[in-house]
Design a protein around this motif. Structure first.
Motif, PDB file in Angstrom:
ATOM      1  N   LEU A 223     -14.420  -2.567 -20.170  1.00  0.00           N
ATOM      2  CA  LEU A 223     -12.996  -2.884 -20.344  1.00  0.00           C
ATOM      3  C   LEU A 223     -12.362  -3.436 -19.061  1.00  0.00           C
ATOM      4  N   ILE A 224     -13.177  -3.510 -17.974  1.00  0.00           N
ATOM      5  CA  ILE A 224     -12.597  -3.879 -16.670  1.00  0.00           C
ATOM      6  C   ILE A 224     -13.279  -5.133 -16.126  1.00  0.00           C
ATOM      7  N   PRO A 225     -12.623  -6.304 -16.240  1.00  0.00           N
ATOM      8  CA  PRO A 225     -13.241  -7.545 -15.763  1.00  0.00           C
ATOM      9  C   PRO A 225     -13.678  -7.483 -14.296  1.00  0.00           C
ATOM     10  N   TYR A 226     -12.959  -6.757 -13.471  1.00  0.00           N
ATOM     11  CA  TYR A 226     -13.286  -6.724 -12.035  1.00  0.00           C
ATOM     12  C   TYR A 226     -14.494  -5.823 -11.739  1.00  0.00           C
ATOM     13  N   LYS A 227     -14.947  -5.122 -12.751  1.00  0.00           N
ATOM     14  CA  LYS A 227     -16.199  -4.342 -12.734  1.00  0.00           C
ATOM     15  C   LYS A 227     -16.255  -3.241 -11.676  1.00  0.00           C
ATOM     16  N   ARG A 228     -15.141  -2.587 -11.477  1.00  0.00           N
ATOM     17  CA  ARG A 228     -15.184  -1.303 -10.779  1.00  0.00           C
ATOM     18  C   ARG A 228     -14.043  -0.446 -11.284  1.00  0.00           C
ATOM     19  N   VAL A 229     -14.287   0.873 -11.273  1.00  0.00           N
ATOM     20  CA  VAL A 229     -13.221   1.797 -11.629  1.00  0.00           C
ATOM     21  C   VAL A 229     -12.272   1.851 -10.439  1.00  0.00           C
ATOM     22  N   GLY A 230     -10.966   1.943 -10.720  1.00  0.00           N
ATOM     23  CA  GLY A 230     -10.001   1.934  -9.623  1.00  0.00           C
ATOM     24  C   GLY A 230     -10.047   3.210  -8.802  1.00  0.00           C
ATOM     25  N   ASP A 231      -9.596   3.083  -7.572  1.00  0.00           N
ATOM     26  CA  ASP A 231      -9.515   4.233  -6.671  1.00  0.00           C
ATOM     27  C   ASP A 231      -8.025   4.535  -6.460  1.00  0.00           C
ATOM     28  N   PRO A 232      -7.652   5.809  -6.320  1.00  0.00           N
ATOM     29  CA  PRO A 232      -6.225   6.114  -6.105  1.00  0.00           C
ATOM     30  C   PRO A 232      -5.602   5.304  -4.962  1.00  0.00           C
ATOM     31  N   VAL A 233      -6.391   4.965  -3.954  1.00  0.00           N
ATOM     32  CA  VAL A 233      -5.832   4.211  -2.828  1.00  0.00           C
ATOM     33  C   VAL A 233      -5.375   2.808  -3.256  1.00  0.00           C
ATOM     34  N   ASP A 234      -5.979   2.274  -4.319  1.00  0.00           N
ATOM     35  CA  ASP A 234      -5.525   0.976  -4.841  1.00  0.00           C
ATOM     36  C   ASP A 234      -4.052   1.071  -5.257  1.00  0.00           C
ATOM     37  N   ILE A 235      -3.682   2.216  -5.823  1.00  0.00           N
ATOM     38  CA  ILE A 235      -2.299   2.417  -6.258  1.00  0.00           C
ATOM     39  C   ILE A 235      -1.418   2.761  -5.051  1.00  0.00           C
ATOM     40  N   GLY A 236      -1.961   3.528  -4.119  1.00  0.00           N
ATOM     41  CA  GLY A 236      -1.198   3.876  -2.911  1.00  0.00           C
ATOM     42  C   GLY A 236      -0.729   2.636  -2.161  1.00  0.00           C
ATOM     43  N   ARG A 237      -1.632   1.664  -2.017  1.00  0.00           N
ATOM     44  CA  ARG A 237      -1.273   0.423  -1.300  1.00  0.00           C
ATOM     45  C   ARG A 237      -0.191  -0.354  -2.040  1.00  0.00           C
ATOM     46  N   ALA A 238      -0.327  -0.420  -3.371  1.00  0.00           N
ATOM     47  CA  ALA A 238       0.667  -1.155  -4.174  1.00  0.00           C
ATOM     48  C   ALA A 238       2.034  -0.477  -4.066  1.00  0.00           C
ATOM     49  N   ALA A 239       2.035   0.849  -4.066  1.00  0.00           N
ATOM     50  CA  ALA A 239       3.309   1.593  -4.014  1.00  0.00           C
ATOM     51  C   ALA A 239       4.002   1.391  -2.674  1.00  0.00           C
ATOM     52  N   VAL A 240       3.242   1.358  -1.586  1.00  0.00           N
ATOM     53  CA  VAL A 240       3.842   1.123  -0.264  1.00  0.00           C
ATOM     54  C   VAL A 240       4.522  -0.246  -0.252  1.00  0.00           C
ATOM     55  N   TRP A 241       3.840  -1.226  -0.790  1.00  0.00           N
ATOM     56  CA  TRP A 241       4.412  -2.577  -0.800  1.00  0.00           C
ATOM     57  C   TRP A 241       5.676  -2.641  -1.673  1.00  0.00           C
ATOM     58  N   LEU A 242       5.618  -2.020  -2.852  1.00  0.00           N
ATOM     59  CA  LEU A 242       6.788  -2.052  -3.751  1.00  0.00           C
ATOM     60  C   LEU A 242       7.983  -1.282  -3.188  1.00  0.00           C
ATOM     61  N   ALA A 243       7.706  -0.318  -2.318  1.00  0.00           N
ATOM     62  CA  ALA A 243       8.800   0.465  -1.717  1.00  0.00           C
ATOM     63  C   ALA A 243       9.343  -0.203  -0.458  1.00  0.00           C
ATOM     64  N   SER A 244       8.596  -1.158   0.071  1.00  0.00           N
ATOM     65  CA  SER A 244       8.978  -1.754   1.355  1.00  0.00           C
ATOM     66  C   SER A 244       9.864  -2.979   1.165  1.00  0.00           C
TER      67      SER A 244
END
Ligand code: NAD
Length: 271
Positions: A223-244
């Motif tokens: 189900l994932i074209p990028y062929k890896r399961v996500g890591d929580p840090v993937d979301i952590g980085r996105a959240a920092v950017w969206l909050a900045s």
């Protein structure tokens, strides 16, 4: 240079609900490393929250653990009061707490339905309302951020991908999408930004069964074209950017952090 080494959230105060595990813990850590003081809300796992506080402190950051049930109004109010009394105000609110209680639709109990809606939707309402009230009380503190405050709603790819066997969860996240957009529309003129993050499959306790065995993981990767399961840090980085302030002109938007899960991968070969 990474955004955490740039300290893009320097001096800001953040609250992360459900912050003692999984995605919430990664966001709390990433925001602390980006210079924010972080309040880590937990429901019951005091030791996990405390060890994250210790880890952040050891790395030179500042954090605080606060017990609260996000589905209870008095509990949410008390949590915000603690943050504001401790640090003077709040700049970033990440409504991350969420639960799944899955069942085939015919067997789903009213309790399973109500429990999921209470945390995933009512919890978002109570936390966002408390945050908006504080952001408006304080207004823009331009030395910290262009905005009076930032809210990040943790949604899911299931705010747009239907999910059989998880009707309560998908309904809560679908509802959250319109909650986020309507609130963003209502408060944008007051310089409050409201956005969503919709993770795909991230390796955390909530979906252990989906990645725990090699067979389950192989099925998930279909189900994932990028062929890896996500890591929580993937979301952590996105959240920092969206909050900045790097995302200052962005409000009412959902960032799908999903390795392409929402790209309908089945259509690559067919359709
Ligand atoms: P998780 O189970 O580790 O995190 C959920 C957190 O919410 C836990 O710390 C839990 O204690 C807390 N929580 C539950 N009820 C609460 C309440 N009443 N009050 C306060 N806290 C409460 O799983 P996770 O994957 O880190 O989930 C975090 C968020 O990400 C959830 O909203 C979830 O729906 C969303 N999400 C996760 C994935 C994934 O693949 N892991 C995908 C899409 C969306």
């Amino acid at each position: 240079m990474s955004q955490t080494s740039l300290k893009v959230l320097q001096g800001q105060r953040a609250l992360v609900t459900g912050g003692s595990s999984g995605i919430g813990a990664a966001i709390a850590h990433a925001m602390a490393m980006a210079g924010a003081k972080v309040a880590i809300n937990y429901l019951s796992d005091n030791s996990a929250a405390q060890s994250l506080v210790n880890e952040i402190s050891a790395a030179g950051g500042e954090a605080l653990a606060i017990q609260a049930d996000v589905s209870q109004e008095s509990s949410v109010e008390a949590m915000f009061q603690t943050v504001i009394e401790t640090w003077g105000s709040l700049d970033i609110m990440v409504a991350n707490a969420g639960i799944q209680q899955d069942a085939p639709f015919m067997e789903m109990t009213l309790e399973q339905w109500n429990n999921v809606l209470a945390v995933n939707l009512t919890g978002q309402f109570l936390c966002a309302r408390a945050a908006v009230r504080e952001f408006l009380r304080r207004g823009v503190a331009s030395e910290l951020s262009c905005a009076a405050g930032k809210i990040i709603c943790m949604s899911s790819v299931h705010d747009i991908i239907p999910w059989a066997g998880h009707v309560n969860y998908a309904a809560s996240k679908g509802g959250l999408l319109m909650f986020m957009k309507s609130l963003a529309q209502e408060v944008a003129h007051q310089k409050i930004r409201v956005n969503g993050i919709s993770p795909g499959a991230i390796r955390t306790p909530i979906n252990r069964a989906a990645w725990e065995t090699p067979e389950a993981e192989a099925e998930l990767l279909e189900l994932i074209p990028y062929k890896r399961v996500g890591d929580p840090v993937d979301i952590g980085r996105a959240a920092v950017w969206l909050a900045s302030d790097a995302s200052d002109y962005i409000t009412g938007t959902t960032l799908y952090v999903d390795g392409g899960m929402t790209l309908y991968p089945g259509f690559r070969e067919g359709g």
